[in-house]
Write a protein that holds these residues in place. Structure first.
Motif, PDB file in Angstrom:
ATOM      1  N   GLY A 291     -15.038  42.188  39.611  1.00  0.00           N
ATOM      2  CA  GLY A 291     -16.451  41.711  40.883  1.00  0.00           C
ATOM      3  C   GLY A 291     -17.820  41.447  40.405  1.00  0.00           C
ATOM      4  O   GLY A 291     -18.328  40.976  40.940  1.00  0.00           O
ATOM      5  N   GLU A 292     -18.250  42.189  39.502  1.00  0.00           N
ATOM      6  CA  GLU A 292     -19.239  42.070  38.661  1.00  0.00           C
ATOM      7  C   GLU A 292     -19.672  41.136  37.451  1.00  0.00           C
ATOM      8  O   GLU A 292     -20.834  41.210  36.838  1.00  0.00           O
ATOM      9  CB  GLU A 292     -19.555  43.933  38.115  1.00  0.00           C
ATOM     10  CG  GLU A 292     -19.148  44.793  39.109  1.00  0.00           C
ATOM     11  CD  GLU A 292     -19.228  45.301  38.472  1.00  0.00           C
ATOM     12  OE1 GLU A 292     -19.673  46.347  36.946  1.00  0.00           O
ATOM     13  OE2 GLU A 292     -19.076  47.182  39.096  1.00  0.00           O
TER      14      GLU A 292
ATOM     15  N   GLU B  71     -12.211  41.987  22.721  1.00  0.00           N
ATOM     16  CA  GLU B  71     -12.968  41.507  21.262  1.00  0.00           C
ATOM     17  C   GLU B  71     -13.866  40.531  21.961  1.00  0.00           C
ATOM     18  O   GLU B  71     -15.131  40.294  21.199  1.00  0.00           O
ATOM     19  CB  GLU B  71     -12.694  40.719  20.243  1.00  0.00           C
ATOM     20  CG  GLU B  71     -12.032  39.187  21.289  1.00  0.00           C
ATOM     21  CD  GLU B  71     -11.405  38.448  20.078  1.00  0.00           C
ATOM     22  OE1 GLU B  71     -11.389  38.732  19.166  1.00  0.00           O
ATOM     23  OE2 GLU B  71     -11.716  37.092  20.063  1.00  0.00           O
ATOM     24  N   TRP B  72     -14.602  40.430  22.965  1.00  0.00           N
ATOM     25  CA  TRP B  72     -15.921  39.347  23.369  1.00  0.00           C
ATOM     26  C   TRP B  72     -15.910  39.922  25.032  1.00  0.00           C
ATOM     27  O   TRP B  72     -14.728  39.212  26.005  1.00  0.00           O
ATOM     28  CB  TRP B  72     -15.044  37.972  23.823  1.00  0.00           C
ATOM     29  CG  TRP B  72     -16.026  37.357  23.979  1.00  0.00           C
ATOM     30  CD1 TRP B  72     -16.089  35.613  24.847  1.00  0.00           C
ATOM     31  CD2 TRP B  72     -17.859  36.684  23.586  1.00  0.00           C
ATOM     32  NE1 TRP B  72     -17.421  35.520  25.201  1.00  0.00           N
ATOM     33  CE2 TRP B  72     -17.806  35.829  24.211  1.00  0.00           C
ATOM     34  CE3 TRP B  72     -17.973  36.732  22.017  1.00  0.00           C
ATOM     35  CZ2 TRP B  72     -19.111  34.984  23.448  1.00  0.00           C
ATOM     36  CZ3 TRP B  72     -19.569  36.708  21.387  1.00  0.00           C
ATOM     37  CH2 TRP B  72     -19.884  35.546  22.040  1.00  0.00           C
ATOM     38  N   GLY B  73     -16.228  40.596  25.622  1.00  0.00           N
ATOM     39  CA  GLY B  73     -17.083  40.716  26.768  1.00  0.00           C
ATOM     40  C   GLY B  73     -15.839  41.518  27.712  1.00  0.00           C
ATOM     41  O   GLY B  73     -15.695  40.986  28.967  1.00  0.00           O
ATOM     42  N   GLU B  74     -14.826  42.182  26.686  1.00  0.00           N
ATOM     43  CA  GLU B  74     -13.972  43.106  27.875  1.00  0.00           C
ATOM     44  C   GLU B  74     -14.419  43.969  28.592  1.00  0.00           C
ATOM     45  O   GLU B  74     -15.225  44.210  28.390  1.00  0.00           O
ATOM     46  CB  GLU B  74     -12.961  44.036  26.551  1.00  0.00           C
ATOM     47  CG  GLU B  74     -11.569  44.539  26.947  1.00  0.00           C
ATOM     48  CD  GLU B  74     -11.098  43.134  27.535  1.00  0.00           C
ATOM     49  OE1 GLU B  74     -10.199  42.394  26.960  1.00  0.00           O
ATOM     50  OE2 GLU B  74     -10.563  43.276  28.733  1.00  0.00           O
ATOM     51  N   PHE B  75     -12.971  43.687  29.690  1.00  0.00           N
ATOM     52  CA  PHE B  75     -13.984  44.358  30.849  1.00  0.00           C
ATOM     53  C   PHE B  75     -12.932  45.530  31.088  1.00  0.00           C
ATOM     54  O   PHE B  75     -13.406  46.917  31.323  1.00  0.00           O
ATOM     55  CB  PHE B  75     -13.729  44.357  32.542  1.00  0.00           C
ATOM     56  CG  PHE B  75     -12.555  44.221  33.166  1.00  0.00           C
ATOM     57  CD1 PHE B  75     -11.318  43.348  32.326  1.00  0.00           C
ATOM     58  CD2 PHE B  75     -12.284  44.860  33.942  1.00  0.00           C
ATOM     59  CE1 PHE B  75     -10.338  43.682  33.382  1.00  0.00           C
ATOM     60  CE2 PHE B  75     -11.051  45.296  34.650  1.00  0.00           C
ATOM     61  CZ  PHE B  75      -9.741  44.349  34.780  1.00  0.00           C
TER      62      PHE B  75
END
Lengths: 185, 195
Positions: free
Chosen positions: A183-184, A114-118
């Motif tokens: 890593g980004e 829900e929040w910046g999920e990679f």
């Protein structure tokens, strides 16, 4: 028998919301804490493991935890389950035990997706979590800010144990922190 | 002994509960619940009517909350197969007062007698043993049931027993199925306070 205890427990920090939640557990006589681990729960899990008055039980699936806490309450113990949002889907039929018997039940759920999920595999269940809980008959509360978590957990415990309800507290991904292995991030 | 004379489930459960003393009972949905009701309704029976896979973990939570009382989770092979991980959880916790007893008819009796994995060779006793439970050898005669009935009260758990029983359904004996009633009377009988 011996269970492996986490080492090097950090000193209690009154400004750390996880330590504040643990103090709420103590104040409300939580005797059993069951969990499937999540990074966001680590410190709380360690606090519970270190507490000799608490049975802290690692589960193989969250579904077990629903039934486990039903049994705990039938025996006079209050308990809580710690899990992440992916575990909610594993619980669905077992939640009928809470609804059918009108049992008190509390779970703290660290949110993914829900929040910046990679990780795209986390998004579906994370997005479905609040609705799945509601459809399963649980009350849903949500904490977004560190300074409100303990109060919301306390309210959930009161509603659950005083009014015999199933209550889920969602700990937002913004609160628990993004995870990024690329890593980004 | 006649190897073909499989045990009668009602006789087995009646024997296990005949002298129950302080025993707290959690029964799995379907026939195990009817068997416990047929042995005599008791407020200290918590009958599951659903929540398949929940018998063993529910009994664990109860056993940890009531360490001075023996707790029996009794259910069928289908129910335990749905949540075998619970045996690992129980083995890790090691509660001395908990016993999990399986009435193994190698089928899903409630739904048309479809064979379960135990009919195809899954060895529940071996799984329990490998999960660090104290599993007795598979029980196939009433002498074994008699011995188990005593062990339920002796501590030394977490105990596991797989009892091979005859196929075929017994007459349905239906206990109360209203969940709030069952949980309130159980808790009052065990904890002594109304929830």
């Amino acid at each position: 028998m011996t269970l492996t205890q986490p080492s090097a427990l950090p000193a209690t920090d009154p400004n750390d919301w996880r330590d504040a939640v643990y103090e709420v557990f103590r104040a409300h006589a939580i005797r059993q804490a069951v969990y499937v681990p999540d990074v966001g729960h680590t410190r709380l899990i360690e606090r519970c493991h270190a507490d000799p008055d608490m049975h802290t039980v690692v589960l193989t699936t969250e579904e077990e935890g629903v039934a486990h806490l039903a049994g705990a309450w039938l025996g006079g113990d209050r308990g809580v389950m710690l899990m992440q949002s992916s575990g909610v889907g594993n619980c669905v039929n077992m939640f009928s035990l809470i609804a059918a018997c009108r049992l008190p039940f509390v779970t703290l759920i660290t949110m993914r997706g829900e929040w910046g999920e990679f990780n795209p595999w986390q998004v579906h269940m994370g997005q479905a979590t609040p609705e799945v809980l509601k459809l399963s008959g649980l009350l849903v509360q949500r904490a977004d800010h560190p300074d409100e978590v303990a109060e919301i957990v306390e309210s959930a415990l009161q509603t659950a144990f005083d009014s015999s309800q199933g209550v889920a507290v969602l700990l937002s991904q913004r609160l628990t922190g993004r995870k990024d292995f690329t890593g980004e991030g | 002994m006649n190897a073909t004379a499989l045990l009668d489930r009602r006789q087995v459960v009646a024997r296990l509960l005949a002298d129950r003393r302080e025993l707290l009972v959690v029964s799995g949905l379907g026939s195990a619940t009817y068997d416990c009701a047929a042995a005599g309704d008791d407020p200290r029976n918590f009958y599951l009517w659903g929540a398949m896979g929940g018998t063993a973990p529910l009994a664990l939570g109860l056993a940890l909350a009531q360490p001075d009382k023996p707790v029996l989770g009794i259910t069928g092979d289908g129910d335990i197969l749905m949540g075998l991980g619970a045996l690992s959880t129980i083995g890790a916790q090691g509660p001395a007062n908990l016993a999990i007893v399986i009435l193994d008819n190698e089928m899903y009796g409630e739904t048309g007698a479809q064979p379960s994995a135990t009919a195809h060779g899954t060895d529940l006793t071996a799984i329990a043993r490998a999960s660090r439970m104290n599993a007795v050898d598979e029980i196939t005669d009433m002498a074994g049931v008699d011995a188990l009935a005593e062990r339920l009260h002796a501590g030394g758990g977490p105990l596991f027993a797989n009892i091979k029983i005859a196929p075929g359904e017994a007459e349905r004996v239906l206990p109360p199925r209203d969940g709030p009633y069952l949980r309130s009377r159980f808790r009052e009988a065990v904890v002594g306070q109304a929830p």
